[in-house]
Structure formats: structure tokens, C-alpha cells
Design an enzyme around this catalytic site. Structure first.
Site, PDB file in Angstrom:
ATOM      1  N   CYS A 121      52.072  65.691  63.041  1.00  0.00           N
ATOM      2  CA  CYS A 121      51.082  66.795  62.529  1.00  0.00           C
ATOM      3  C   CYS A 121      49.805  66.185  62.664  1.00  0.00           C
ATOM      4  CB  CYS A 121      51.226  66.697  60.565  1.00  0.00           C
ATOM      5  SG  CYS A 121      50.941  65.053  60.399  1.00  0.00           S
ATOM      6  N   CYS A 177      52.727  43.580  29.969  1.00  0.00           N
ATOM      7  CA  CYS A 177      51.842  44.855  29.378  1.00  0.00           C
ATOM      8  C   CYS A 177      52.877  45.619  28.542  1.00  0.00           C
ATOM      9  CB  CYS A 177      50.749  45.547  29.834  1.00  0.00           C
ATOM     10  SG  CYS A 177      52.139  46.785  31.726  1.00  0.00           S
ATOM     11  N   HIS A 235      51.210  43.752  37.553  1.00  0.00           N
ATOM     12  CA  HIS A 235      51.928  42.677  37.545  1.00  0.00           C
ATOM     13  C   HIS A 235      52.778  42.096  38.248  1.00  0.00           C
ATOM     14  CE1 HIS A 235      50.090  44.003  33.021  1.00  0.00           C
ATOM     15  NE2 HIS A 235      49.015  43.029  33.866  1.00  0.00           N
ATOM     16  N   CYS A 284      55.533  45.778  35.463  1.00  0.00           N
ATOM     17  CA  CYS A 284      55.583  46.749  36.080  1.00  0.00           C
ATOM     18  C   CYS A 284      54.581  47.172  37.482  1.00  0.00           C
ATOM     19  CB  CYS A 284      54.531  47.793  35.659  1.00  0.00           C
ATOM     20  SG  CYS A 284      52.696  46.581  35.664  1.00  0.00           S
ATOM     21  N   CYS A 297      57.614  45.687  30.871  1.00  0.00           N
ATOM     22  CA  CYS A 297      56.960  44.117  31.178  1.00  0.00           C
ATOM     23  C   CYS A 297      56.340  43.423  30.378  1.00  0.00           C
ATOM     24  CB  CYS A 297      55.636  45.156  31.553  1.00  0.00           C
ATOM     25  SG  CYS A 297      54.257  44.196  32.359  1.00  0.00           S
ATOM     26  N   HIS A 354      49.853  63.914  55.228  1.00  0.00           N
ATOM     27  CA  HIS A 354      49.948  64.631  56.873  1.00  0.00           C
ATOM     28  C   HIS A 354      48.331  65.269  57.102  1.00  0.00           C
ATOM     29  CE1 HIS A 354      51.665  68.714  57.888  1.00  0.00           C
ATOM     30  NE2 HIS A 354      51.527  69.393  57.208  1.00  0.00           N
TER      31      HIS A 354
END
Length: 775
Positions: free
Chosen positions: A276, A142, A172, A159, A139, A735
Site C-alpha cells: 500500500c 500489578c 512489567h 503483564c 501479574c 496501512h
């Protein structure tokens, strides 16, 4: 053969007796013998729900057809040249028809299919000389070397987003898009020679997309994709991996020796593809006596069928009766002929379905009910995951409408209650009462009331220190623990309302608002507001435990109505005087004047940026220097460029409403912020008094007595009957699982898996169903 309705052998006579249609196509399936050493395929995202794409040892069948004539059940082989042409054509039409199950599969498949991004087709890449090496990526802002994304406009490597649990990147790549508006990025580590698996994300569309010109876009930065190999999971694969392996064991009670249950009341509902939410809500609803009595105990299926219209698939009473008999009779709650398999996946047909904790029974697939209850609704008609709360309320609305049309008893009334709000003018002490009907009690979770604040603070400090040191924390998360009593107290606590228009003094002042319940329902449903807006208008799920006892007493929440010594506020006039416009911060104005801007421009900049600071005001000024009305005098309403004359995008209004804001408040905020949805959300959060005042000013209640609708009422003592838990970072993903108390025992309903609960996670619920304790 006169319709596309299908019946089992024991029910087909019902249709014959009702319609006198004698000719039927009989389809018989016989299981094939399959070798036990058949290899298994590893499940993939695109394989789930796709024919032939996911081998879970499902049996294969030999299919045979015959024509059956009722009532004697005379059988004729098919195909046969001796059959009339009309019969052969009817059979062909039936066999060619797309059934409900196949429609669900196709919907689930298309819902997950990536779409070509229009930004990819018109992408302008910078001639900046950037050449990206084949490996060794990092990155640019960083030290992250994983989860890296290359922006396809300028070649910058950054990143990815930070996950809810602190893993992932540092945001970033997202921040780079917000600063540049360069829309597309490709995830390094997912690029291979065929390019099909490359993960391309469109920040502008906020979704994973397809880039048909990816080869050219990569070549622009010197990337030879033919030599690259895959080293990271795509976003979709990571979601699937989380869905099948993520540590949500507590809610599902995974890893425990759970005893499968069978018989009446223990029937599971098969997952139809992200269904669900429907399964968990319907299991909880049919745990109530009212729904059991109305759709099961007091109705025979054949009677419901006789009373249904010609097409029973369109009759809600018929489908609910059918569902009730399926769930409660125990006829289908029998051990599966597949037996107990070792963590064999069920049949989820969407990327958010989860591997279940045991294989005990096949359950029943509520396809017709799901199709009917979702008819006409853009979300519930889809195969996407939904919010269980929204579905519960939609379901009750449909039941109420159905019974209003039929002029019969309405079982949904068992959840309804009357909420009474009392407003007292702080100057005159005169009051105003308003009433409304509701079916859920939605509760904020006051984190300040957590009983373990010191432990949480210490944990967060340790995590922060490890992050600074570049270390990952493997320590068990310490979550705030809030008593349910604190959530209830925050609901009925008195609240000071700023800027309330008092008709007693014909001016705006403060008021005191209190909320109580005028009636107590037979079944009280509590909704925990776990989804909130964090900084930057980012939806966030509170990672919090709520301690919910088995019994509660809300008697202190009952309203007392108007008291003899109280005086009512006069009727509110139709035209309420406009509120004075916002005032510019003099400190901000002064600093901008020193730079050289005119006073009216400085004041407008401060007002438009909500007096947040000089830098924000300066940025606004630079962006609006050419506005035609930039030098016009400020009006009483602050000369907001987004006054009521400015059109508001209704889709933005709906987005804000989805987060719980009033529609009128959403429109006002959008007008006040130039239509910027993020700023509008921040404006609402920063002006709670506006929301309260508007809600009171436009309230539907009056001082005139309304016709009383009788709702169930009784004592305020309740016992916990069921709760629906949610796993995941959004109500539209993850879920849902239901836990229900039956015969003094807790039972877990995880789609079609039903078992005795070993440790019900009562502190992790999203919806709680309480039943009144009869004195």
C-alpha cells in the site's frame, strides 16, 4: 517460446514485430461453476496469501494450452506428440517457471513465518521451586489478569506491553527482561495441547519465535499443557484483528456511503502484500502534470516497447509508461465482475494489509514495476511494509538516474528545490551561506503550538484519574491540533547554534542559523515528522492532528541571498581545534569521594554518565572497576573510554540514522557512550548543540559560487493536490491510503478501491503534495 515474457492477445504482435519470434504458448483460463453455498473460511494470519488457505469466493478456472504461430495466429493443441521435442521442452520450462505473483506470495509467507530461537535451544532454567497453577494467573507486580507472560527462565508471571492507546499491560514482562536478561517468555492463555499456537516471544531478538523445546520448558514449572485451552489471542492474531477491525475508520472513510468511481484517472492498484505504501505514493505522483505528460501523454506504449531493451521488464521507462497507461487510461477502471460484495476481503498477502472499505474494481497489480524498482534494495525488494516517504525518495532517485543515463528530460525535477542556510557568527556578524537540493520539506510538529492545549490537558487528567481508580476510559480521544502554519514557522525560524567554530576568530562561539528556500518547486511535498523518539529511546508516533488548509503561501520563506552589507566568513581550516572535554559535576564527584573512590575514578564516572546523578555514576564505577585504564589521567577529550580509537558498530549507526540523526553524530554519540545504542540516542537528544555544530562544521557548502543547476521556480502560492495518510504505530506496519483532488472533488485511493471521498481527513496526513497556483 524464446523467453519467459508474456503478452496479452492485443500486444503479442508488438513482440513478434520486434523479435520475429513466431512461436508462443497460449494459456486460456475458463471460470468454473461454483456452488453459491460454498462455506467461507475465517481468515487467519497464516492463511492470508497462502494457496488454499483463505477462501474469499475467488473464482476457480479450467486451464487449457495451445501453441500459436504468428503472424497468422495458427493454433495447435497442446499437449501433442506431433509437436517437436524442442517445443515440448520449452513449454515444460515455461509452465514450471515461478511467476512474479507466486514469488510475491512466497515472500509474504516466509516473511511471517516464525523462526526457531537460538535462546530456546540453550535456555538455562532456574531451579527455584516455582510451580505454576493451570489457571488463576495474575501479574506478580500489578493486578493485571490478562495479557500475561511467563518468563521461561524463572517462571515469573508478568503483564505484557502497554499499547499506544493505553490498553494492554504495564510493561512489567519487558522490564523484567531488562533487569535480568532472561530472554524468552510464553503468553499464558495461548498454550494448548498441540503447542503449535503457543505465543513465545524473544525479548533478546525482539520478535515472536518458535521454541521447539517448549514442552520441556513448561514441564520444568509443573505446567501440564495437555489440559490447557486457549483463552487469549496470540500477538500475531491480535495484529491481524487490529488490521481487520481496528477503528481507523476515518482515514479509510469506512461506514460512509462512498460512490465507486471508474474511468480515466480512477484506476486502483491491487495490494501485492504490504504494497500500500507503493500504491499510495504512485497514485499521488501520477496526479502531477509532469509525470502524466512524460509517461502517458507524450509516449505511446508500442513506441516505448520498441525502444526498450530485449527484456522490457528491466527497463524503468517502459515499466513506468506501462503503469501510467494502466492508471490514467481508464481501460482497467471498470466495475469488477465480482460485483459489490459485503466487506469481502481483498487479496492482502501480509499481516499488515487491511480489509478495504468497498469492492468496486479489480485494479491493476503493479508486479513488474514493484520488482524492478526494488531491485538491489534490501527493503523495497521484500514483501514487508515500508515507509512511504523513503519509497518516494528512492523512486525519485531511480527516475533521476534513469534520465541521467538517457540524457532526457527528468520529470522528477518538478519536486526539487534548493534550500539555503545562512550562518552568522554572533561575535563578528560575518556570514556563511550553504545550499543543498531537496525534494521534500520535512517539518517538525510543535505540540506547544496546539490550539486546544487546555482541552488536551483536561482530557489527559481525566484519563489519568481513571487509571488510578482502575477504570478504563471509553471517552473519545482528544488529540492536540496544530496549525500547518506553526510547522512551517518552526522550519524557517532562526536558531541559535552553540559551540560553532568561527573561522573569523579561530574559536568556538555561538551562531545564528536561518533556513530559507532559494527556489520554489512546481510541486511541494511536505513530510510531517510524526515519528519521534520518546523517553528510553522508544519510537513513538505523535497522535496529533495537523490543520492543513487547501491553499498555502510560502512566499515569506524565500531566501534573499547575500546582502551588499554582509561580509563572508573566511574559509574554514581543514583541521578544526578539538573541543574541550566534558567536565565532571563537582557535586557528584564529592559524594563519590566521600564513599572512598579516587578522584580520577569519580570524575570519569560522572563524565561517562553525562552527569546524570550519583546513582548512575556509582553503577558505572562498579561495572568498570577492572578496566585497565580506570586510573589513567583524564585527557583533553574527557578520557572517554569510547574515544575515536574505539570501533563503532555500523549497524548501530544505521539504526540511529534511520531516526534522522546525522551519521557522524551517531558515531560520535556511540563513541561517547561506550557503544550503547539507547544511551547514544539519549546523548544526541540531550546535546542538540553538538548536532547543529557538527552539521555546520562539516557542511558541504562553501563561499565559492557553485555551478547553478536550473530547477523549476515560481510564485509561492500552492493548492493541496493530494495527501498520503498512515494508520498504525510504525511506518513499517499499518496501512497507507491516498486522497487526491481530481476535477475539484476529493477521491480516496485505498489500494484497488477508488471512490468519491465524503470527508477527506486532511488533518491526518503523513505526506502532503501541493501544486503551484498559476497566477
Amino acid at each position: 517460446m524464446y523467453s519467459f515474457l508474456a503478452f496479452g492477445r492485443e500486444y503479442v504482435m508488438w513482440n513478434y514485430e520486434k523479435t520475429r519470434n513466431p512461436v508462443y504458448l497460449n494459456i486460456q483460463e475458463t471460470p468454473k461453476q461454483v456452488s453459491e453455498d460454498r462455506p467461507h473460511k475465517k481468515p487467519t494470519l497464516l492463511a492470508i496469501g497462502v494457496e488454499g488457505g483463505f477462501d474469499s469466493k475467488e473464482p476457480e478456472y479450467e486451464v487449457s494450452y495451445s501453441i500459436v504461430i504468428l503472424p497468422e495466429f495458427i493454433s495447435l493443441s497442446y499437449p501433442s506428440v506431433e509437436l517437436p521435442e524442442k517445443v515440448r521442452l520449452a513449454v515444460d520450462a515455461v509452465l514450471a517457471a515461478v511467476g512474479a505473483e507466486r514469488k510475491e506470495e512466497v515472500a509474504a509467507w516466509t516473511a511471517d513465518k516464525k523462526q526457531v530461537s537460538p535462546f530456546a535451544l540453550s535456555l538455562q532454567q532456574l531451579e527455584n521451586g516455582v510451580k505454576v497453577p493451570p489457571s488463576g494467573w495474575k501479574c506478580s507486580q500489578c493486578d493485571k489478569t490478562e495479557n500475561l507472560w511467563m518468563n521461561l527462565t524463572d517462571g515469573t508471571i508478568l503483564c505484557g506491553r502497554r499499547n499506544w492507546d493505553g490498553t494492554g499491560g504495564n510493561n512489567h514482562a519487558l522490564e523484567h527482561y531488562q533487569a535480568t536478561n532472561y530472554p524468552l517468555a510464553v503468553k499464558l492463555g495461548t498454550i494448548t495441547a498441540d503447542l503449535e499456537g503457543a505465543d513465545v516471544y524473544s525479548y533478546a531478538e525482539d520478535d515472536t519465535v518458535e521454541d521447539p523445546l517448549l514442552a520441556d520448558h513448561l514441564a520444568h514449572f509443573g505446567i501440564d499443557f495437555s489440559s490447557l485451552r486457549k483463552t487469549e489471542m496470540t500477538t500475531a492474531e491480535r495484529e491481524l484483528d487490529q488490521n481487520t477491525n481496528f477503528d481507523w475508520n476515518r482515514i479509510q472513510e469506512k461506514g460512509k456511503e462512498l460512490e465507486p468511481l471508474f474511468g480515466p484517472g480512477f484506476t486502483g492498484l491491487a495490494n501485492l502484500g504490504n504494497s500500500c505504501y507503493l500504491a499510495s505514493v504512485m497514485q499521488a505522483v501520477f496526479a502531477t502534470k509532469d509525470f502524466q505528460r512524460y509517461y502517458y501523454e507524450n509516449v505511446k506504449l508500442d513506441d516505448a516497447f520498441k525502444q526498450a531493451p530485449a527484456d522490457p521488464t528491466l527497463d524503468l521507462h517502459m515499466q513506468l509508461s506501462k503503469l501510467a497507461h494502466g492508471i490514467l487510461s481508464g481501460k482497467y477502471a471498470v466495475p469488477s465482475n465480482k460485483g459489490l460484495e459485503n466487506e469481502a476481503p481483498e487479496e492482502p498477502k501480509g499481516k499488515n494489509a487491511l480489509t478495504s472499505m468497498l469492492q468496486g474494481q479489480d485494479g491493476i497489480p503493479p508486479r513488474m514495476f514493484k520488482s524492478l524498482i526494488g531491485t538491489g534494495h534490501p527493503e523495497f525488494a521484500s514483501s514487508r511494509q515500508q515507509d512511504a516517504l523513503e519509497f518516494f525518495q528512492h523512486f525519485l532517485d531511480q527516475v533521476e538516474q534513469n534520465h541521467a543515463a538517457a540524457a532526457g528530460e527528468d520529470p522528477s525535477r518538478c519536486f526539487k528545490f534548493v534550500v539555503e542556510e545562512r550562518i552568522m557568527c554572533s561575535v563578528t556578524k560575518k556570514v556563511k551561506y550553504t545550499r543543498k537540493t531537496d525534494n521534500i520539506l520535512s517539518l517538525n510538529i510543535p505540540l506547544k503550538a496546539a490550539v486546544n492545549k487546555d482541552e488536551v490537558a483536561a482530557y489527559e487528567k481525566r484519563v489519568a484519574e481513571r487509571e488510578i481508580a482502575g477504570e478504563k476510559s471509553d471517552e473519545e480521544i482528544v488529540r492536540p491540533r496544530v496549525p500547518l502554519a506553526a510547522c512551517l514557522e518552526s522550519f524557517y525560524a532562526s536558531e541559535e547554534v552553540q559551540d560553532f567554530y568561527s573561522s573569523a576568530i579561530n574559536a568556538r562561539t555561538t551562531a545564528i542559523k536561518t533556513t530559507r528556500l532559494a527556489t520554489f518547486p512546481d510541486y511541494l511535498v511536505l513530510h510531517m515528522r510524526k515519528f519521534v523518539l520518546a523517553a528510553g529511546w522508544v519510537p513513538k508516533k505523535l497522535d496529533v492532528f495537523v490543520d492543513v488548509p487547501d491553499e498555502i503561501d510560502i512566499s515569506n520563506m524565500r531566501s534573499n541571498g547575500m546582502q551588499p552589507d554582509e561580509q563572508l566568513l573566511p574559509e574554514t581550516p581543514e583541521e578544526i581545534p578539538e573541543q574541550a572535554g566534558p567536565v565532571a559535576d563537582e557535586a557528584i564527584v564529592s559524594q563519590l569521594l566521600d564513599i572512598g573512590f579516587s578522584k580520577v575514578r569519580c570524575e570519569k564516572a560522572a563524565i561517562q554518565t553525562l552527569n546524570t546523578g550519583v546513582e548512575e555514576a556509582m553503577n558505572w564505577l562498579l561495572a568498570h572497576m577492572d578496566d585497565p585504564d580506570i586510573d589513567e589521567p583524564i585527557t583533553a577529550s574527557g578520557n572517554r573510554e569510547t574515544s575515536s580509537a574505539v570501533l563503532v558498530n555500523e549497524s548501530d549507526v544505521e539504526t540511529l540514522v534511520a531516526f534522522g540523526f546525522l551519521p557522524e553524530m551517531a558515531r560520535k554519540a556511540l563513541r561517547a557512550t561506550g557503544g550503547n545504542i539507547e544511551t547514544a540516542a539519549e546523548w544526541i537528544l540531550n546535546h542538540p548543540e553538538e548536532s547543529s555544530a557538527m552539521e555546520l562544521d562539516v557542511g558541504t557548502g562553501t563561499n565559492e559560487p557553485e555551478p547553478e543547476v536550473k530547477y523549476p521556480d515560481g510564485p509561492g502560492k500552492y493548492q493541496l493536490l493530494a495527501f498520503v495518510s498512515h494508520m498504525g504505530t510504525s511506518t513499517q506496519s499499518g496501512h497507507y491510503v491516498a486522497h487526491i483532488r481530481k476535477d475539484g472533488r476529493w477521491v480516496i485511493f485505498n489500494d484497488c478501491k477508488v471512490a468519491l471521498s465524503g470527508d477527506p481527513p486532511k488533518d491526518m496526513g503523513y505526506l502532503y503534495f501541493f501544486q503551484r497556483v498559476q497566477s
